[in-house]
Design a protein around this motif. Structure first.
Motif, PDB file in Angstrom:
ATOM      1  N   ILE A 207     -34.725 -30.655   3.017  1.00 31.82           N
ATOM      2  CA  ILE A 207     -34.513 -30.936   1.594  1.00 31.82           C
ATOM      3  C   ILE A 207     -33.408 -30.066   1.003  1.00 31.82           C
ATOM      4  N   THR A 208     -33.417 -28.781   1.372  1.00 29.85           N
ATOM      5  CA  THR A 208     -32.481 -27.838   0.744  1.00 29.85           C
ATOM      6  C   THR A 208     -31.155 -27.727   1.470  1.00 29.85           C
ATOM      7  N   GLY A 209     -31.137 -28.088   2.749  1.00 25.34           N
ATOM      8  CA  GLY A 209     -29.928 -27.906   3.538  1.00 25.34           C
ATOM      9  C   GLY A 209     -29.687 -26.466   3.929  1.00 25.34           C
ATOM     10  N   ASP A 210     -30.704 -25.636   3.762  1.00 24.03           N
ATOM     11  CA  ASP A 210     -30.592 -24.218   4.091  1.00 24.03           C
ATOM     12  C   ASP A 210     -31.796 -23.806   4.940  1.00 24.03           C
ATOM     13  N   SER A 211     -31.721 -22.636   5.563  1.00 20.25           N
ATOM     14  CA  SER A 211     -32.841 -22.171   6.380  1.00 20.25           C
ATOM     15  C   SER A 211     -34.009 -21.768   5.499  1.00 20.25           C
ATOM     16  N   VAL A 212     -35.204 -21.856   6.050  1.00 16.13           N
ATOM     17  CA  VAL A 212     -36.384 -21.458   5.283  1.00 16.13           C
ATOM     18  C   VAL A 212     -36.309 -19.983   4.925  1.00 16.13           C
ATOM     19  N   GLY A 213     -35.736 -19.168   5.795  1.00  9.99           N
ATOM     20  CA  GLY A 213     -35.573 -17.746   5.491  1.00  9.99           C
ATOM     21  C   GLY A 213     -34.657 -17.520   4.307  1.00  9.99           C
ATOM     22  N   ALA A 214     -33.563 -18.272   4.239  1.00  9.54           N
ATOM     23  CA  ALA A 214     -32.634 -18.134   3.116  1.00  9.54           C
ATOM     24  C   ALA A 214     -33.283 -18.579   1.821  1.00  9.54           C
ATOM     25  N   GLU A 215     -34.067 -19.655   1.872  1.00 14.41           N
ATOM     26  CA  GLU A 215     -34.744 -20.130   0.660  1.00 14.41           C
ATOM     27  C   GLU A 215     -35.766 -19.110   0.169  1.00 14.41           C
ATOM     28  N   ILE A 216     -36.527 -18.513   1.080  1.00 20.18           N
ATOM     29  CA  ILE A 216     -37.478 -17.472   0.693  1.00 20.18           C
ATOM     30  C   ILE A 216     -36.742 -16.291   0.086  1.00 20.18           C
ATOM     31  N   THR A 217     -35.604 -15.954   0.657  1.00 19.66           N
ATOM     32  CA  THR A 217     -34.850 -14.799   0.174  1.00 19.66           C
ATOM     33  C   THR A 217     -34.360 -14.996  -1.251  1.00 19.66           C
ATOM     34  N   HIS A 218     -33.694 -16.125  -1.531  1.00 16.11           N
ATOM     35  CA  HIS A 218     -33.096 -16.252  -2.862  1.00 16.11           C
ATOM     36  C   HIS A 218     -34.073 -16.753  -3.918  1.00 16.11           C
ATOM     37  N   ARG A 219     -35.200 -17.335  -3.483  1.00 16.79           N
ATOM     38  CA  ARG A 219     -36.184 -17.822  -4.453  1.00 16.79           C
ATOM     39  C   ARG A 219     -37.285 -16.806  -4.752  1.00 16.79           C
ATOM     40  N   ILE A 220     -37.548 -15.892  -3.809  1.00 13.65           N
ATOM     41  CA  ILE A 220     -38.679 -14.973  -3.973  1.00 13.65           C
ATOM     42  C   ILE A 220     -38.270 -13.514  -3.801  1.00 13.65           C
ATOM     43  N   ILE A 221     -37.690 -13.188  -2.660  1.00 12.25           N
ATOM     44  CA  ILE A 221     -37.415 -11.793  -2.332  1.00 12.25           C
ATOM     45  C   ILE A 221     -36.451 -11.166  -3.327  1.00 12.25           C
ATOM     46  N   GLU A 222     -35.341 -11.823  -3.589  1.00 10.34           N
ATOM     47  CA  GLU A 222     -34.347 -11.256  -4.501  1.00 10.34           C
ATOM     48  C   GLU A 222     -34.822 -11.222  -5.948  1.00 10.34           C
ATOM     49  N   PRO A 223     -35.397 -12.299  -6.494  1.00 10.02           N
ATOM     50  CA  PRO A 223     -35.864 -12.235  -7.882  1.00 10.02           C
ATOM     51  C   PRO A 223     -36.931 -11.163  -8.129  1.00 10.02           C
ATOM     52  N   LEU A 224     -37.784 -10.918  -7.152  1.00  7.44           N
ATOM     53  CA  LEU A 224     -38.839  -9.918  -7.322  1.00  7.44           C
ATOM     54  C   LEU A 224     -38.391  -8.514  -6.924  1.00  7.44           C
TER      55      LEU A 224
END
Length: 381
Positions: A207-224
């Motif tokens: 869906i995103t065209g990106d790795s699941v790790g990258a999505e977790i990083t920019h959606r959760i890890i970085e904001p928090l």
């Protein structure tokens, strides 16, 4: 063997911190019981154990035993550990963010997002929904069995010397796994399978065209601001920053299994974090800081995992009734060398992460992490 529900704790449900300035302060209530529980874990055979507790803005840590049996050094307060199936809660959170964005429907068939991928004997991607994947009600067979080890409850039981150093081809692994028959009809019952989250990770990537790790990083890890949390690169074998030695047993002998390629664990269990970061993540999730109220309600819509069980499973999130009657939300996880139990008490906001640096799975020793969690979330004066 990763650890499934990381529900190692599911089947059996079952110092070094800052001091308290005010003797009447209750934020470290239960320290003695937590210390005793961690010492019990060491007596049972775990090399070392750590509890990280967040309570009303105050963080404290207790450690027992050794983070390294050679040097005798304890867990560092900011120790990174492999969190196993706690990874699933991060993945489910990303999926529910995509639901809120209108990019995924929980009750849509997985075939819509991965055409032709989820098929096999009694397996039809047109009948398995995204909700089924996240709640372990799909009936998909356990892909860890492809590596010669079928996990017990609470395990991701794949990690053998056969794959320890290899970068996994998850698409190929799933193709092989789905040649096995379905375990049951979609929705018919609850049964933990790491395959569900391997497929969920593929859906996110499609869906995103990106790795699941990258999505977790920019959606959760970085904001928090989770500075000590990360999803390893596919070929990464070492743990970044301070960490305990992780032990497992091979042929009845305890061995150092700290370095390993966890790409085969993937979206089902690859991540690394500190206890403090895990507490922050689960607290933020339950406080509605990561997903909207409608999606959080879906995530907390639980299904009992077994008759008379103290555990019910939502969408990547566990509700656990502790022996004292306190209700906690969290997850558990494990991978060779590490077991983790995380719980947040909604009534008080206390958040707890328990980490153990060996992956015992027998009935005598496996409840140790949940016992320590219970001591921390059910504090007595």
């Amino acid at each position: 063997m990763w650890l499934k529900l990381g529900v190692l704790g599911v089947a059996f449900l079952a110092a070094t911190a800052c001091g308290v300035d005010d003797p009447a302060d209750t934020r470290e209530m239960g320290r003695e019981q937590v210390t005793a529980a961690l010492n019990d874990a060491v007596r049972l055979g775990f090399p070392g154990a750590q509890a990280v507790v967040a309570d009303k803005g105050h963080n404290w840590t207790v450690a027992a035993g050794a983070g390294d049996l050679v040097t005798g050094e304890p867990f560092a307060d900011d120790a990174r550990v492999r969190i196993g199936s706690n990874t699933k809660t991060f993945v489910a959170t990303v999926m529910l963010q995509l639901v809120a964005e209108g990019k995924v429907e929980l009750d849509a068939p997985v075939e819509r997002y991965l055409p032709g991928v989820v098929h096999g004997p009694g397996i039809d991607g047109n009948r398995i929904t995204i909700r089924n994947l996240l709640q372990h009600t799909s009936g998909l067979p356990e892909y860890a069995a492809e590596f010669g080890a079928v996990p017990k409850p609470g395990q991701i039981g794949f990690m053998t010397e056969q794959v320890r150093w290899q970068t996994a081809d998850m698409a190929a692994i799933l193709r092989n796994a789905l040649t096995a028959p379905a375990d049951f009809e979609p929705g018919a019952r609850w049964e933990y399978s790491n395959t569900n989250y391997a497929v969920a990770g593929m859906v996110i990537e499609e869906i995103t065209g990106d790795s699941v790790g990258a999505e977790i990083t920019h959606r959760i890890i970085e904001p928090l601001g989770l500075r000590d949390t990360y999803y390893p690169a596919p070929d990464e074998i070492d743990i970044r920053g301070p960490h305990p030695v992780g032990y497992t047993e091979i042929g009845g002998q305890r061995v150092d299994y700290t370095s390993q390629n966890v790409s085969a664990a993937g979206a089902a269990g690859a991540m690394v974090a500190t206890g403090a970061d895990l507490n922050r993540f689960f607290t933020a999730l339950l406080d509605g800081k990561l997903i909207a109220p409608a999606q959080l309600a879906e995530m907390k819509s639980v299904r009992s995992i077994a008759e008379n069980s103290a555990v019910a499973y939502g969408l990547g999130l566990m509700r656990i009734a502790m022996p004292c009657g306190t209700e906690v939300w969290g997850h558990t996880g494990g991978i060779p060398g590490s077991l983790t139990n995380v719980g947040v008490v909604p009534a008080t906001g206390r958040a707890v992460t328990i980490a153990l640096n060996q992956d015992f799975t027998d009935k005598e020793r496996s409840p140790a992490g949940m016992n320590a969690l219970s001591a921390a979330v059910c504090p007595a004066p």
